[in-house]
Design a protein around this motif. Structure first.
Motif, PDB file in Angstrom:
ATOM      1  N   ILE A   1       0.836  -1.204   0.000  1.00 36.56           N
ATOM      2  CA  ILE A   1       0.000   0.000   0.000  1.00 36.56           C
ATOM      3  C   ILE A   1       0.869   1.252   0.000  1.00 36.56           C
TER       4      ILE A   1
ATOM      5  N   GLY B   1      -1.613  -4.155  -2.870  1.00 42.47           N
ATOM      6  CA  GLY B   1      -1.506  -2.767  -2.427  1.00 42.47           C
ATOM      7  C   GLY B   1      -1.887  -1.787  -3.515  1.00 42.47           C
TER       8      GLY B   1
ATOM      9  N   CYS C   1      -5.689  -1.671  -3.865  1.00 46.43           N
ATOM     10  CA  CYS C   1      -6.299  -0.904  -2.766  1.00 46.43           C
ATOM     11  C   CYS C   1      -6.193   0.596  -3.032  1.00 46.43           C
TER      12      CYS C   1
END
Length: 329
Positions: free
Chosen positions: A78, A289, A292
């Motif tokens: 992320i 990640g 997201c």
């Protein structure tokens, strides 16, 4: 900003575009403006930018614990994706993944001015019971968002199926399972898929043995398994527990993979250097990640809710030296 513009020989509007990471600036001009910023010690006024754009340039992350490999790698994925988009990360840890703790953490993040929030749902959480303030985009990572939030997770069930089928295809009569904690989302999916794969194949389903993700718990369970002569194949729900299982088998005089084959899950960088190298399921944490962050940015930039539902990140079986054909009774 005017000083930077004069030094770089450009307009203040060009400086603003560079400061806001806009793409409509020639690369040579961008480098000249950045050099002027460095020479003058220029720092953009974040508060002013937020007032002008309605964005703060920060993504909040709520996580239960960072002493687990999966959570750390998810956070790293992320962070890397956010940095590539010009966003920073604000992390809030919670002592327990309860509704009250998550609600409180969400409130702390929103008072710090974030554009969106990722909740790393390493443990089971009923999303319907969350009372999050409206207006801030939310994505659930490593869990299920239900009908409330978009979610991103690796193909946990598919990975467990690949691991179990791999061992069955090698001729083993059945596969024993060292599961993660019962309150873990990923552990539940892997456990259920292991069981369903054995049942579909018409094979006996051994007693499931629960660990806590640590090599120590795998070692303790491995000592029990080593004493059972019928055990020829073990699927551990993560690589760390697999490491403990292998150590216990070695100490008991049971060769890996000569007597017992072992498969893990995650593909930690160290897994290739186990003795023998660990057959495992590789998760793409970086891709998770990125997804997201992409979902959050779509909501932030388009100012509309993201489509609910699960985005599943594919996994793959990595075959190394810890699994081999069954030699028979």
């Amino acid at each position: 900003m005017a000083d930077v513009a004069r030094l770089a020989g450009v307009s203040p509007q060009t400086v603003s575009r560079v400061a806001n990471n806009r793409t409509n600036v020639e690369e040579a001009t961008r480098e000249r403006v950045l050099a002027a910023m460095r020479a003058l010690g220029y720092q953009p006024n974040i508060a002013a930018r937020a007032l002008a754009t309605g964005r703060f340039g920060t993504i909040g992350v709520i996580s239960f614990t960072l002493n687990r490999y999966g959570n750390v790698r998810t956070l790293d994925g992320i962070t890397t994706a956010a940095r590539a988009e010009g966003f920073s990360i604000s992390l809030v840890g919670v002592t327990a993944l309860t509704h009250q703790e998550v609600n409180d953490a969400f409130t702390r993040l929103t008072t710090q001015a974030v554009d969106g929030v990722v909740i790393i749902e390493s443990e089971v959480l009923d999303m319907r019971s969350l009372r999050l303030p409206p207006g801030v985009p939310v994505v659930i990572s490593d869990g299920h968002g239900g009908e409330e939030f978009p979610a991103v997770d690796s193909d946990q069930a598919g990975g467990a199926r690949l691991a179990t089928e791999h061992l069955l295809d090698l001729g083993h009569p059945t596969v024993w399972h060292v599961a993660g904690p019962p309150d873990s989302n990923s552990a539940r999916h892997r456990h259920a898929s292991w069981r369903q794969t054995l049942e579909r194949a018409g094979r006996p389903v051994p007693q499931v043995l629960f660990g806590d993700w640590t090599a120590e718990s795998g070692y303790l369970i491995g000592g029990y398994l080593a004493a059972l002569p019928e055990v020829s194949a073990v699927f551990a729900a993560n690589d760390q527990m697999a490491l403990g299982v292998i150590r216990a088998l070695h100490e008991a005089g049971r060769a890996v993979p000569g007597d017992v084959s072992v498969v893990g899950f995650d593909d930690m960088p160290e897994s290739a250097y186990f003795w023998p190298g660990l057959t495992t399921i590789r998760q793409d944490f970086d891709q998770g990640g990125r997804i997201c962050v992409d979902i959050l940015l779509e909501q932030i930039r388009m100012r509309r809710p993201a489509e609910k539902g699960m985005r599943v990140v594919p996994v793959e079986l990595v075959v190394r030296g810890s699994s081999a054909s069954w030699r028979g009774a």
